[in-house]
Design an enzyme around this catalytic site. Structure first.
Site, PDB file in Angstrom:
ATOM      1  N   GLY A   1      -0.411   1.267   3.556  1.00 35.08           N
ATOM      2  CA  GLY A   1      -0.025   1.390   2.155  1.00 35.08           C
ATOM      3  C   GLY A   1       1.301   2.095   1.975  1.00 35.08           C
ATOM      4  O   GLY A   1       2.027   2.333   2.936  1.00 35.08           O
ATOM      5  N   ASN A   2       1.628   2.427   0.738  1.00 38.62           N
ATOM      6  CA  ASN A   2       2.861   3.154   0.451  1.00 38.62           C
ATOM      7  C   ASN A   2       2.617   4.163  -0.672  1.00 38.62           C
ATOM      8  O   ASN A   2       1.522   4.218  -1.235  1.00 38.62           O
ATOM      9  CB  ASN A   2       3.989   2.181   0.099  1.00 38.62           C
ATOM     10  CG  ASN A   2       3.699   1.415  -1.169  1.00 38.62           C
ATOM     11  OD1 ASN A   2       3.678   1.967  -2.266  1.00 38.62           O
ATOM     12  ND2 ASN A   2       3.414   0.119  -1.024  1.00 38.62           N
ATOM     13  N   ARG A   3       3.615   4.948  -1.011  1.00 39.87           N
ATOM     14  CA  ARG A   3       3.415   6.096  -1.891  1.00 39.87           C
ATOM     15  C   ARG A   3       3.631   5.812  -3.377  1.00 39.87           C
ATOM     16  O   ARG A   3       3.683   6.734  -4.177  1.00 39.87           O
ATOM     17  CB  ARG A   3       4.329   7.242  -1.440  1.00 39.87           C
ATOM     18  CG  ARG A   3       3.941   7.753  -0.055  1.00 39.87           C
ATOM     19  CD  ARG A   3       4.900   8.819   0.428  1.00 39.87           C
ATOM     20  NE  ARG A   3       4.986   9.918  -0.503  1.00 39.87           N
ATOM     21  CZ  ARG A   3       5.975  10.801  -0.562  1.00 39.87           C
ATOM     22  NH1 ARG A   3       6.987  10.676   0.262  1.00 39.87           N
ATOM     23  NH2 ARG A   3       5.962  11.761  -1.436  1.00 39.87           N
ATOM     24  N   SER A   4       3.748   4.552  -3.749  1.00 37.32           N
ATOM     25  CA  SER A   4       3.981   4.254  -5.169  1.00 37.32           C
ATOM     26  C   SER A   4       2.776   4.665  -6.022  1.00 37.32           C
ATOM     27  O   SER A   4       1.638   4.380  -5.677  1.00 37.32           O
ATOM     28  CB  SER A   4       4.233   2.758  -5.345  1.00 37.32           C
ATOM     29  OG  SER A   4       4.280   2.453  -6.715  1.00 37.32           O
TER      30      SER A   4
ATOM     31  N   ALA B   1       5.724  -1.657  -5.577  1.00 37.74           N
ATOM     32  CA  ALA B   1       6.120  -1.512  -4.183  1.00 37.74           C
ATOM     33  C   ALA B   1       5.200  -2.428  -3.373  1.00 37.74           C
ATOM     34  O   ALA B   1       4.024  -2.123  -3.173  1.00 37.74           O
ATOM     35  CB  ALA B   1       5.966  -0.061  -3.740  1.00 37.74           C
TER      36      ALA B   1
END
Ligand code: CTP
Ligand code: CA
Length: 226
Positions: A33-36, A100
């Site tokens: 995943g990512n931090r959005s 994102a």
């Protein structure tokens, strides 16, 4: 103080917004995943709705309240977001892609939880579809707005994305700064246009950044439909 809500200047316009960050499953309990947080995209959806637009918000893995008057569609992976965007985009005058989206996903998804049996685990990742680039290929009169999240060479990298994805406007932000961007309420952005114009705004609340974005979209609409 500008009172945007009094200006119903997007009445009759259909706007598709994406927000959040996609998650790409590794097994039933893990993901890439990512931090959005989704805050910027939700602010854009809320701003568009306040100004009278019909808004569809495709959101991935967010924990934010759905803005009033917005139709929300929840997705999780990049592939799900692609399908949802393709379903809704033909009905949209404007597409704003604040999400994102994962650039890669695991080549295989394990059916059951992976066990820690081995010393070194290599994860093979394969590219996802670039949703915005797909829209760019097929766009007619539609207005396409992208975001560029960069840690280095912000403007040069953002410029390349305008061309590569056939965008009308890109909102560039420096995600290496901790005072703006991910999970914060503030952002500091530069607008870059297809014709090379650029405009850097002061740091401000994401709701105000969203209103500034809608102002630029209205200018582009006015230029396209004189
Ligand atoms: N985007 C998309 N589909 C993807 C990846 C990105 O639609 N698979 C969109 C994002 O929503 C954003 C824009 O493309 O509006 C730019 O995303 P960004 O991650 O900054 O750029 P990339 O083109 O993915 O390039 P890179 O990550 O290598 O900088
Ligand atoms: Ca990317």
């Amino acid at each position: 103080q500008k009172n945007f809500a009094q200006r119903r200047d997007l009445t009759g316009k259909k706007i598709l917004v994406t927000a959040g960050g996609t998650q790409e499953p590794i097994d039933p309990v893990r993901y890439v995943g990512n931090r959005s947080s989704g805050k910027m995209g939700f602010a854009v959806a809320a701003a568009a709705a306040l100004r009278g637009a019909e808004v569809v918000l495709i959101h991935a893995n967010t924990h934010l309240p759905i803005p009033t008057g917005v139709t929300a569609v929840a997705v999780s992976t990049a592939d799900e977001m692609l399908r949802a965007v393709l379903d809704y985009c033909s009905h949209s005058d404007v597409v704003i892609k604040a999400a994102a989206v994962a650039d890669y996903k695991p080549a295989r998804q394990a059916d059951s939880k992976m066990k820690k049996e081995i010393n070194n685990l290599a994860l093979t990742l394969v590219p996802t579809t670039d949703i915005l680039a797909e829209l760019g290929k097929r766009k007619g009169k539609q207005i396409l707005v992208g975001f560029a999240a960069e840690t280095d060479d912000l403007l040069a990298n953002a410029k390349k994305k305008i061309q590569r994805k056939n965008l009308d406007l890109i909102v560039a932000n420096d995600v290496s700064r901790t005072d703006i961007g991910f999970a914060t309420n503030e952002n500091q952005v530069t607008f870059l246009y297809a014709d090379g114009r650029q405009e850097t705004l002061a740091k401000m609340n994401k709701n105000l950044v969203a209103q500034e974005i809608m102002d630029r979209v209205i200018d582009i609409i006015a230029a396209r439909y004189p």
